[in-house]
Design a protein around this motif. Sequence first.
Motif, PDB file in Angstrom:
ATOM      1  N   GLY A   1     -42.761  45.647 -28.041  1.00 24.89           N
ATOM      2  CA  GLY A   1     -41.948  44.187 -27.858  1.00 24.89           C
ATOM      3  C   GLY A   1     -42.896  43.001 -28.685  1.00 24.89           C
ATOM      4  O   GLY A   1     -42.049  42.159 -28.977  1.00 24.89           O
ATOM      5  N   GLY A   2     -43.752  43.241 -28.892  1.00 22.97           N
ATOM      6  CA  GLY A   2     -44.737  42.086 -29.835  1.00 22.97           C
ATOM      7  C   GLY A   2     -45.332  41.164 -28.998  1.00 22.97           C
ATOM      8  O   GLY A   2     -44.966  40.981 -27.920  1.00 22.97           O
ATOM      9  N   LEU A   3     -46.139  40.300 -29.461  1.00 19.16           N
ATOM     10  CA  LEU A   3     -46.528  39.070 -28.911  1.00 19.16           C
ATOM     11  C   LEU A   3     -45.721  37.980 -28.863  1.00 19.16           C
ATOM     12  O   LEU A   3     -44.674  38.129 -29.777  1.00 19.16           O
ATOM     13  N   SER A   4     -45.998  37.139 -28.034  1.00 21.99           N
ATOM     14  CA  SER A   4     -45.022  36.082 -27.661  1.00 21.99           C
ATOM     15  C   SER A   4     -45.687  35.150 -28.738  1.00 21.99           C
ATOM     16  O   SER A   4     -46.496  35.220 -29.142  1.00 21.99           O
ATOM     17  N   GLU A   5     -44.678  34.126 -29.161  1.00 23.49           N
ATOM     18  CA  GLU A   5     -45.289  33.106 -30.096  1.00 23.49           C
ATOM     19  C   GLU A   5     -46.233  32.450 -29.611  1.00 23.49           C
ATOM     20  O   GLU A   5     -47.277  31.914 -30.499  1.00 23.49           O
ATOM     21  N   ALA A   6     -46.519  32.152 -28.361  1.00 25.94           N
ATOM     22  CA  ALA A   6     -47.782  31.207 -27.880  1.00 25.94           C
ATOM     23  C   ALA A   6     -48.866  32.268 -27.996  1.00 25.94           C
ATOM     24  O   ALA A   6     -49.895  31.609 -28.586  1.00 25.94           O
ATOM     25  N   GLU A   7     -48.817  33.549 -27.656  1.00 24.90           N
ATOM     26  CA  GLU A   7     -49.900  34.223 -27.806  1.00 24.90           C
ATOM     27  C   GLU A   7     -50.302  34.471 -29.660  1.00 24.90           C
ATOM     28  O   GLU A   7     -51.595  34.190 -29.792  1.00 24.90           O
ATOM     29  N   ALA A   8     -49.346  34.558 -30.395  1.00 22.65           N
ATOM     30  CA  ALA A   8     -49.550  34.488 -31.700  1.00 22.65           C
ATOM     31  C   ALA A   8     -50.309  33.253 -32.412  1.00 22.65           C
ATOM     32  O   ALA A   8     -51.058  33.177 -32.975  1.00 22.65           O
ATOM     33  N   GLN A   9     -49.744  32.231 -31.671  1.00 22.80           N
ATOM     34  CA  GLN A   9     -50.471  30.883 -32.173  1.00 22.80           C
ATOM     35  C   GLN A   9     -51.952  30.934 -31.752  1.00 22.80           C
ATOM     36  O   GLN A   9     -52.832  30.399 -32.458  1.00 22.80           O
ATOM     37  N   LEU A  10     -52.312  31.365 -30.329  1.00 25.40           N
ATOM     38  CA  LEU A  10     -53.611  31.275 -29.916  1.00 25.40           C
ATOM     39  C   LEU A  10     -54.477  32.069 -30.879  1.00 25.40           C
ATOM     40  O   LEU A  10     -55.674  31.743 -31.326  1.00 25.40           O
ATOM     41  N   LEU A  11     -53.832  33.336 -31.399  1.00 28.27           N
ATOM     42  CA  LEU A  11     -54.662  33.953 -32.234  1.00 28.27           C
ATOM     43  C   LEU A  11     -54.805  33.302 -33.813  1.00 28.27           C
ATOM     44  O   LEU A  11     -56.015  33.478 -33.945  1.00 28.27           O
TER      45      LEU A  11
END
Length: 70
Positions: free
Chosen positions: A44-54
């Motif tokens: 289902g993918g990473l959340s936008e918040a998780e992607a931003q952290l990365l």
Amino acid sequence: INLIDLLQKLSQPLWAALEPRITQPVGPPVRDAQMTRILVGPEGGLSEAEAQLLRQHESVKVLALGPNTL
């Protein structure tokens, strides 16, 4: 391990599959690395918040695995 703990312990580069629309190489190939780490998000993918952290972490390198989502 959760994402925040992972990033706090990160001492080597981490390649993160975040950008399905990238069609060109995003950086030089990894050479002379004894270990390469690749993070592929959950079903289902990473959340936008998780992607931003990365994206904001200095040791994370963004890559693409292609446009298809399994």
